[in-house]
Design a protein around this motif. Structure first.
Motif, PDB file in Angstrom:
ATOM      1  N   CYS A   1       0.988  -1.342  -0.059  1.00 19.63           N
ATOM      2  CA  CYS A   1      -0.089  -0.067   0.067  1.00 19.63           C
ATOM      3  C   CYS A   1       0.873   1.464   0.032  1.00 19.63           C
ATOM      4  N   ARG A   2       2.059   1.180  -0.219  1.00 20.12           N
ATOM      5  CA  ARG A   2       3.174   2.214  -0.384  1.00 20.12           C
ATOM      6  C   ARG A   2       3.109   2.890   1.082  1.00 20.12           C
ATOM      7  N   ILE A   3       3.087   2.346   2.191  1.00 22.85           N
ATOM      8  CA  ILE A   3       3.072   2.898   3.478  1.00 22.85           C
ATOM      9  C   ILE A   3       4.605   2.783   3.893  1.00 22.85           C
ATOM     10  N   ARG A   4       5.059   3.487   4.309  1.00 25.82           N
ATOM     11  CA  ARG A   4       6.762   3.600   4.816  1.00 25.82           C
ATOM     12  C   ARG A   4       6.763   3.521   6.242  1.00 25.82           C
ATOM     13  N   PRO A   5       6.993   2.415   6.938  1.00 23.60           N
ATOM     14  CA  PRO A   5       7.142   2.595   8.141  1.00 23.60           C
ATOM     15  C   PRO A   5       8.476   3.032   8.870  1.00 23.60           C
ATOM     16  N   VAL A   6       8.317   3.769   9.803  1.00 28.26           N
ATOM     17  CA  VAL A   6       9.466   4.333  10.620  1.00 28.26           C
ATOM     18  C   VAL A   6       9.123   3.993  12.249  1.00 28.26           C
ATOM     19  N   VAL A   7       9.997   2.833  12.813  1.00 27.28           N
ATOM     20  CA  VAL A   7       9.733   2.450  13.996  1.00 27.28           C
ATOM     21  C   VAL A   7      10.740   3.174  15.222  1.00 27.28           C
ATOM     22  N   VAL A   8      10.090   3.601  16.334  1.00 27.62           N
ATOM     23  CA  VAL A   8      10.804   4.126  17.368  1.00 27.62           C
ATOM     24  C   VAL A   8      10.672   3.355  18.733  1.00 27.62           C
ATOM     25  N   MET A   9      11.779   2.920  19.068  1.00 30.66           N
ATOM     26  CA  MET A   9      11.959   1.978  20.007  1.00 30.66           C
ATOM     27  C   MET A   9      12.477   2.595  21.592  1.00 30.66           C
ATOM     28  N   ASP A  10      11.999   2.290  22.641  1.00 31.90           N
ATOM     29  CA  ASP A  10      12.419   2.694  23.958  1.00 31.90           C
ATOM     30  C   ASP A  10      13.874   2.226  24.161  1.00 31.90           C
ATOM     31  N   GLY A  11      14.495   3.138  24.971  1.00 32.41           N
ATOM     32  CA  GLY A  11      15.679   2.723  25.463  1.00 32.41           C
ATOM     33  C   GLY A  11      15.888   2.283  26.950  1.00 32.41           C
ATOM     34  N   GLY A  12      16.472   3.218  27.840  1.00 33.92           N
ATOM     35  CA  GLY A  12      16.641   2.818  29.202  1.00 33.92           C
ATOM     36  C   GLY A  12      15.514   3.440  29.980  1.00 33.92           C
ATOM     37  N   ILE A  13      15.422   3.261  31.096  1.00 32.81           N
ATOM     38  CA  ILE A  13      14.343   3.590  32.089  1.00 32.81           C
ATOM     39  C   ILE A  13      14.866   4.888  32.560  1.00 32.81           C
ATOM     40  N   ASP A  14      13.790   5.851  33.053  1.00 32.63           N
ATOM     41  CA  ASP A  14      14.007   7.186  33.214  1.00 32.63           C
ATOM     42  C   ASP A  14      14.984   7.088  34.596  1.00 32.63           C
ATOM     43  N   PRO A  15      15.956   7.755  34.639  1.00 34.70           N
ATOM     44  CA  PRO A  15      16.826   7.832  35.779  1.00 34.70           C
ATOM     45  C   PRO A  15      16.563   8.614  36.848  1.00 34.70           C
ATOM     46  N   SER A  16      15.463   9.515  36.757  1.00 33.91           N
ATOM     47  CA  SER A  16      14.959  10.217  37.829  1.00 33.91           C
ATOM     48  C   SER A  16      14.204   9.545  38.863  1.00 33.91           C
ATOM     49  N   ASP A  17      13.853   8.241  38.665  1.00 37.39           N
ATOM     50  CA  ASP A  17      12.887   7.485  39.498  1.00 37.39           C
ATOM     51  C   ASP A  17      11.334   7.921  39.643  1.00 37.39           C
ATOM     52  N   GLN A  18      11.005   8.744  38.652  1.00 37.00           N
ATOM     53  CA  GLN A  18       9.593   9.156  38.638  1.00 37.00           C
ATOM     54  C   GLN A  18       8.693   8.190  38.437  1.00 37.00           C
ATOM     55  N   LYS A  19       9.189   7.028  37.822  1.00 33.56           N
ATOM     56  CA  LYS A  19       8.187   5.916  37.289  1.00 33.56           C
ATOM     57  C   LYS A  19       8.803   4.477  38.013  1.00 33.56           C
ATOM     58  N   ILE A  20       9.451   4.732  38.793  1.00 37.24           N
ATOM     59  CA  ILE A  20       9.764   3.315  39.556  1.00 37.24           C
ATOM     60  C   ILE A  20       8.775   2.622  40.407  1.00 37.24           C
ATOM     61  N   VAL A  21       7.679   3.218  40.814  1.00 34.14           N
ATOM     62  CA  VAL A  21       6.592   2.776  41.568  1.00 34.14           C
ATOM     63  C   VAL A  21       5.945   1.960  40.560  1.00 34.14           C
ATOM     64  N   LYS A  22       5.520   2.399  39.445  1.00 36.52           N
ATOM     65  CA  LYS A  22       4.855   1.724  38.435  1.00 36.52           C
ATOM     66  C   LYS A  22       5.688   0.688  37.990  1.00 36.52           C
ATOM     67  N   LEU A  23       6.968   0.629  37.654  1.00 37.93           N
ATOM     68  CA  LEU A  23       7.671  -0.420  37.091  1.00 37.93           C
ATOM     69  C   LEU A  23       7.700  -1.559  38.088  1.00 37.93           C
ATOM     70  N   LEU A  24       7.872  -1.227  39.370  1.00 43.81           N
ATOM     71  CA  LEU A  24       7.832  -2.108  40.525  1.00 43.81           C
ATOM     72  C   LEU A  24       6.554  -3.216  40.481  1.00 43.81           C
ATOM     73  N   LYS A  25       5.499  -2.150  40.419  1.00 41.72           N
ATOM     74  CA  LYS A  25       4.130  -2.910  40.448  1.00 41.72           C
ATOM     75  C   LYS A  25       3.953  -3.718  39.200  1.00 41.72           C
ATOM     76  N   LYS A  26       4.449  -3.333  38.080  1.00 43.56           N
ATOM     77  CA  LYS A  26       4.359  -4.074  36.549  1.00 43.56           C
ATOM     78  C   LYS A  26       5.026  -5.479  36.842  1.00 43.56           C
ATOM     79  N   PHE A  27       6.532  -5.211  37.220  1.00 44.12           N
ATOM     80  CA  PHE A  27       7.101  -6.701  37.257  1.00 44.12           C
ATOM     81  C   PHE A  27       6.737  -7.568  38.425  1.00 44.12           C
ATOM     82  N   THR A  28       6.268  -7.055  39.489  1.00 47.38           N
ATOM     83  CA  THR A  28       5.629  -7.644  40.684  1.00 47.38           C
ATOM     84  C   THR A  28       4.374  -8.473  40.328  1.00 47.38           C
TER      85      THR A  28
END
Length: 512
Positions: free
Chosen positions: A73-100
């Motif tokens: 369909c002549r659609i040209r994809p451009v993919v953007v991937m995540d890198g590391g976790i935010d070092p500011s610790d602002q999302k650490i609670v969410k991450l811990l809940k997710k992995f637990t």
């Protein structure tokens, strides 16, 4: 993660917020991590064998079919991937809940309990398989230093195209080309043919994918007087990756119900979405600054000053302009401007040499290295495994210590400590891992520093890998020679596979 309940709210009102869309002859920015997990789940929706380690062959085939269908369909994809976790610790609670939570699911499966429904446990090599297939198909992709959402939104506006994702945060960004929900596109990838029946002289024809498009304009039209500028505040008040809803609820409780609890007949509202409607109706006719001033006054009155900074960070996280200079795509060459991407990374992390920054942006380096260097924290995703044995990650413990040692800066030979979150028996716990800067064999060789690695010869790199893996610089050379001789494997991948198997055999606590 995103804004809980926002996706279901929009789907419930899709007749007003989402329109039919012919996807063709355009760029398509793809939220890489979300796409990876959605496609993997779709690849294994007929079986649950993926939870035991996965079916990479089936997944690779679906990756191939997805991108070749876009090409038709002549659609040209451009993919953007995540890198590391935010070092500011602002999302650490969410991450811990997710992995637990993921560990609880893994334990249930390991104990033989039937698990019905989607689970966020995916095989370790999912991402390398996706990237290998994208390399083979010539799909452009990059890795952002930390979370990629805002950069992906900025890139979509640069290319004036839609973005594909299942993350509800993208409903809040002011994306000109709109958002295509992953479910709407990936569940129906049938190529259709369009022909303009009204203009037979200059008849327009094209192949397309029939999908649905969300736009922020359609959303705000449902609430006359609401501006898109206030949606980041709405997201924050509903609770997102930065602020838990319980922390912000005292503010929400003070917001007047302008409809006096009455339902808006033009919008489908479930009990779950009542708070959303209340906030959105209140925001109508207000400027962003008026709303922020009100929220800050309430927080100060309630002695919740600690939430004010999180509030500002959450709202500012949706500002696309902050990331526009950090991502650059060249339409002429259909590739990223790697030097510009690397320069942006090096502005944020002075310790990264240029070669490392470029390889990181090209996703040639594991995000774990970013976490080791910046967050000093690594989250290891729980696996389905025998709980009576140590975590499967244990066999690579010493290698991770070496990697911490390799990531040190110039003239810094002090021992570094990194927090590693992993399964310990049946709990998700934090363990302390210390760097190793001197090889543990009898050679006494010191590991090179990060900026020295690029100057090593092939022979020096081979010796280094051999001593890190096997305490003997000659083992890898011997294996390279004999692997090629025995199995006629003339490519690096085949040699690496044999080296990994050899390492496993020597470091698995309980031989099968």
């Amino acid at each position: 993660m995103g804004v809980q309940g926002l996706t279901s709210f929009i789907k419930a009102n899709k007749d007003r917020m989402i329109t039919g869309y012919h996807l063709h002859d355009t760029y398509l920015v793809i939220d890489g991590n979300n796409f990876l997990y959605r496609l993997y789940e779709n690849s294994n929706n007929q079986t649950k064998d993926n939870i035991y380690g996965g079916n990479y062959s089936r997944f690779a085939g679906n990756v191939h079919r997805f991108f070749t269908t876009l090409a038709k369909c002549r659609i040209r994809p451009v993919v953007v991937m995540d890198g590391g976790i935010d070092p500011s610790d602002q999302k650490i609670v969410k991450l811990l809940k997710k992995f637990t939570k993921n560990l609880r699911h893994a334990i249930d499966i390991s104990n033989g309990n039937h698990f019905d429904g989607n689970i966020d446990i995916h095989p370790t090599l999912c991402r390398p398989v996706l990237e290998q297939m994208m390399d083979q198909l010539g799909v452009a992709y990059c890795q952002i230093l930390y979370e990629a959402d805002t950069y992906a939104a900025a890139l979509a506006n640069q290319l004036n195209c839609p973005i594909l994702s299942g993350d509800s945060d993208f409903f809040v960004y002011n994306i000109i080309g709109g958002v295509i929900l992953s479910d709407y596109l990936m569940n129906s990838m049938q190529v259709r043919q369009y022909e303009d029946q009204n203009n037979w002289r200059n008849r327009e024809t094209y192949k397309y994918l029939d999908t649905k498009l969300y736009t922020i304009d359609n959303f705000v039209k449902c609430f006359p007087g609401l501006t898109s500028d206030c949606l980041p505040v709405f997201s924050t008040l509903m609770g997102n990756d930065y602020i838990e809803y319980d922390n912000i609820r005292p503010i929400v409780d003070t917001i007047p119900d302008v409809n006096n609890g009455q339902r808006n007949n033009r919008i489908n509202i479930s009990e779950r979405h009542q708070q959303m409607i209340k906030i959105l109706n209140w925001l109508r006719g207000l400027t962003r600054q008026q709303v922020i001033d009100y929220i800050e006054s309430v927080l100060i009155e309630k002695s919740m000053n600690n939430v004010i900074e999180l509030l500002k960070i959450s709202i500012e996280s949706y500002n696309i302009d902050n990331c526009s200079d950090g991502i650059s795509y060249d339409r002429a060459t259909n590739s990223f401007n790697w030097s510009k991407l690397a320069a942006h990374v090096m502005q944020k992390v002075l310790a990264f040499p240029q070669w490392f920054a470029i390889d990181m942006c090209k996703s040639r380096l594991n995000p774990m290295l970013i976490n080791v260097s910046q967050a000093k924290r690594v989250f290891l995703s729980p696996r389905v495994e025998d709980l009576s044995l140590p975590s499967t990650y244990k066999c690579c413990w010493r290698l991770r210590q070496y990697l911490i040692g390799l990531m040190r800066e110039d003239n810094d030979n002090d021992v570094k400590t990194v927090e590693v979150y992993d399964r310990y028996e049946s709990e998700y716990k934090v363990l302390s891992m210390q760097s190793i800067t001197v090889l543990t064999n009898n050679s006494g060789h010191q590991l090179p520093q990060l900026n020295q690695i690029i100057n090593l010869t092939i022979n020096e790199k081979t010796n280094l890998i051999s001593e890190m893996l096997f305490d003997d610089k000659n083992v890898v050379k011997f294996m390279i020679k004999n692997t090629i001789k025995i199995s006629d494997l003339q490519n690096q991948e085949g040699v690496y596979l044999m080296i990994v198997i050899r390492y496993w055999l020597g470091n698995t606590p309980n031989m099968v």
